[in-house]
Design a protein around this motif. Structure first.
Motif, mmCIF file in Angstrom:
data_model
loop_
_atom_site.group_PDB
_atom_site.id
_atom_site.type_symbol
_atom_site.label_atom_id
_atom_site.label_comp_id
_atom_site.label_asym_id
_atom_site.label_seq_id
_atom_site.Cartn_x
_atom_site.Cartn_y
_atom_site.Cartn_z
ATOM 1 N N LYS A 134 56.637 -15.075 81.501
ATOM 2 C CA LYS A 134 55.856 -14.196 80.517
ATOM 3 C C LYS A 134 55.278 -14.954 79.331
ATOM 4 O O LYS A 134 54.224 -14.553 78.840
ATOM 5 N N LEU A 135 55.998 -15.896 79.092
ATOM 6 C CA LEU A 135 55.267 -16.899 77.756
ATOM 7 C C LEU A 135 54.126 -17.294 78.250
ATOM 8 O O LEU A 135 53.056 -17.444 77.745
ATOM 9 N N ASP A 136 53.975 -17.782 79.617
ATOM 10 C CA ASP A 136 52.725 -18.537 80.149
ATOM 11 C C ASP A 136 51.532 -17.495 80.252
ATOM 12 O O ASP A 136 50.393 -18.020 80.083
ATOM 13 N N SER A 137 51.961 -16.348 80.431
ATOM 14 C CA SER A 137 50.985 -15.302 80.637
ATOM 15 C C SER A 137 50.157 -15.221 79.280
ATOM 16 O O SER A 137 49.292 -14.270 79.223
ATOM 17 N N LEU A 138 50.523 -15.540 78.135
ATOM 18 C CA LEU A 138 50.072 -15.201 76.917
ATOM 19 C C LEU A 138 49.030 -16.173 76.548
ATOM 20 O O LEU A 138 48.107 -15.994 75.535
ATOM 21 N N LYS A 139 48.886 -17.178 77.270
ATOM 22 C CA LYS A 139 47.846 -18.425 76.904
ATOM 23 C C LYS A 139 46.315 -17.996 77.227
ATOM 24 O O LYS A 139 46.090 -17.226 78.148
ATOM 25 N N SER A 140 45.729 -18.262 76.373
ATOM 26 C CA SER A 140 43.926 -18.190 76.731
ATOM 27 C C SER A 140 43.722 -16.742 76.657
ATOM 28 O O SER A 140 42.635 -16.552 77.436
ATOM 29 N N ILE A 141 44.234 -16.015 76.108
ATOM 30 C CA ILE A 141 43.824 -14.525 76.098
ATOM 31 C C ILE A 141 42.762 -14.325 74.714
ATOM 32 O O ILE A 141 41.668 -14.358 74.715
ATOM 33 N N VAL A 142 43.372 -14.407 73.499
ATOM 34 C CA VAL A 142 42.643 -14.828 72.152
ATOM 35 C C VAL A 142 43.439 -15.774 71.288
ATOM 36 O O VAL A 142 44.698 -16.047 71.418
ATOM 37 N N GLU A 143 42.563 -16.566 70.623
ATOM 38 C CA GLU A 143 43.404 -17.864 69.962
ATOM 39 C C GLU A 143 42.746 -17.714 68.535
ATOM 40 O O GLU A 143 41.705 -17.200 68.063
ATOM 41 N N ASN A 144 43.558 -18.481 67.776
ATOM 42 C CA ASN A 144 43.196 -18.693 66.315
ATOM 43 C C ASN A 144 43.042 -17.265 65.530
ATOM 44 O O ASN A 144 42.355 -17.249 64.571
ATOM 45 N N LYS A 145 43.724 -16.462 65.752
ATOM 46 C CA LYS A 145 44.017 -15.288 64.777
ATOM 47 C C LYS A 145 45.476 -15.018 64.216
ATOM 48 O O LYS A 145 46.263 -15.743 64.408
ATOM 49 N N LYS A 146 45.236 -14.670 62.896
ATOM 50 C CA LYS A 146 46.365 -14.405 62.216
ATOM 51 C C LYS A 146 47.292 -13.230 62.547
ATOM 52 O O LYS A 146 46.472 -12.130 62.468
ATOM 53 N N ILE A 147 48.268 -13.348 62.920
ATOM 54 C CA ILE A 147 49.097 -12.249 63.245
ATOM 55 C C ILE A 147 50.046 -11.878 62.450
ATOM 56 O O ILE A 147 50.922 -12.748 62.233
ATOM 57 N N LEU A 148 50.303 -10.722 62.045
ATOM 58 C CA LEU A 148 51.540 -10.454 61.195
ATOM 59 C C LEU A 148 52.402 -9.294 61.801
ATOM 60 O O LEU A 148 51.953 -8.335 62.578
#
Length: 274
Positions: free
Chosen positions: A136-150
């Motif tokens: 599941k962690l691997d599936s998170l990569k390269s979707i959107v990047e450099n966003k500030k998430i709260l």
């Protein structure tokens, strides 16, 4: 009385059947996931998954665990987390086997699963649970990047001055970083972060995720909560990037973290597709 208790515990050990007490929801869930649930003889009032956990004898809550109730069920092993040092010492003084684990980071969660798998001779099952998390962690990569998430914990029906958010020392931080993004909250303080609206505006997050398990099955009430955040002058509101996860697993650091990671992936995909 204590002498009789020790004799009973000794006899149970000889028979080889564990009598397990779990001291937190996350530990309880992991023990059940390792197919040891039938040997759990007591847990806490917050242990409600899987459903059969609700019918097991309760020994108190996070800060009100009863030593007497633990003794009543004659455990062969008590499994908890490292935050209740006094209880751990009291159990050790009574010669009761006590194991404590950490579940604050993803590595801690995975290590706890592996160690309990070894304890119960369920190594293969433990590896499967950890592999599910890693996939599941691997599936998170390269979707959107450099966003500030709260990530906001248990949002209220008003934006009061006490807004609980996830800090930089929990598994949520690991999930955000793995996705190639950053936590909008940043501090070296390990205490539970509590912020106000002004602080959130200054952070200006691009994405807000509301952990709202108490609104499960209450879509209208949850929409009203989200509307409060939409009104803030921040990027997340302007881009309509206010999301909510209303499932009970959202805040439980057990093997079910894979489900939250999956929810988080869907949020990132929605942001990407706008």
């Amino acid at each position: 009385m204590k002498k009789l208790l020790f004799i009973l515990i000794f006899c149970i050990n000889l028979l080889g059947q564990e009598r397990i007490v779990t001291l937190s929801p996350s530990i309880n869930e992991i023990v059940f996931a390792l197919d040891e649930g039938e040997n759990v003889v007591a847990n806490t009032s917050f242990c409600d998954f899987p459903p059969e956990s609700k019918n097991i004898k309760k020994i108190g809550g996070y800060s009100s665990i009863s030593l007497e109730k633990i003794l009543e069920v004659k455990p062969t092993i008590v499994i908890g987390q490292d935050y209740d040092e006094k209880l751990i010492e009291n159990l050790k003084a009574l010669n009761i086997k006590i194991l404590s684990y950490k579940t604050n980071t993803l590595e801690n969660i995975k290590n706890t699963i592996i160690q309990l798998g070894i304890l119960f001779n369920k190594e293969q099952k433990a590896k499967e649970l950890v592999n599910n998390i890693d996939k599941k962690l691997d599936s998170l990569k390269s979707i959107v990047e450099n966003k500030k998430i709260l990530i906001v914990i248990s949002p209220k029906n008003s934006l009061s001055n006490e807004i609980y958010v996830t800090g930089n020392f929990l598994y949520f931080e690991d999930i955000i970083k793995t996705s190639g993004n950053e936590n909008a909250y940043n501090s070296l303080n390990k205490a539970q972060p509590v912020v106000n609206t002004e602080k959130i505006i200054n952070m200006n997050p691009d994405i807000i995720v509301l952990l709202a398990p108490f609104y499960d099955g209450k879509p209208k009430e949850l929409e009203e909560i989200k509307k409060l955040w939409i009104k803030l002058p921040i990027n997340a509101a302007k881009q309509n990037n206010i999301y909510a996860v209303d499932k009970l697993y959202a805040g439980i650091p057990s093997q079910r973290v894979e489900y939250f990671i999956d929810d988080f992936r869907k949020i990132l995909e929605d942001v990407r597709n706008k």
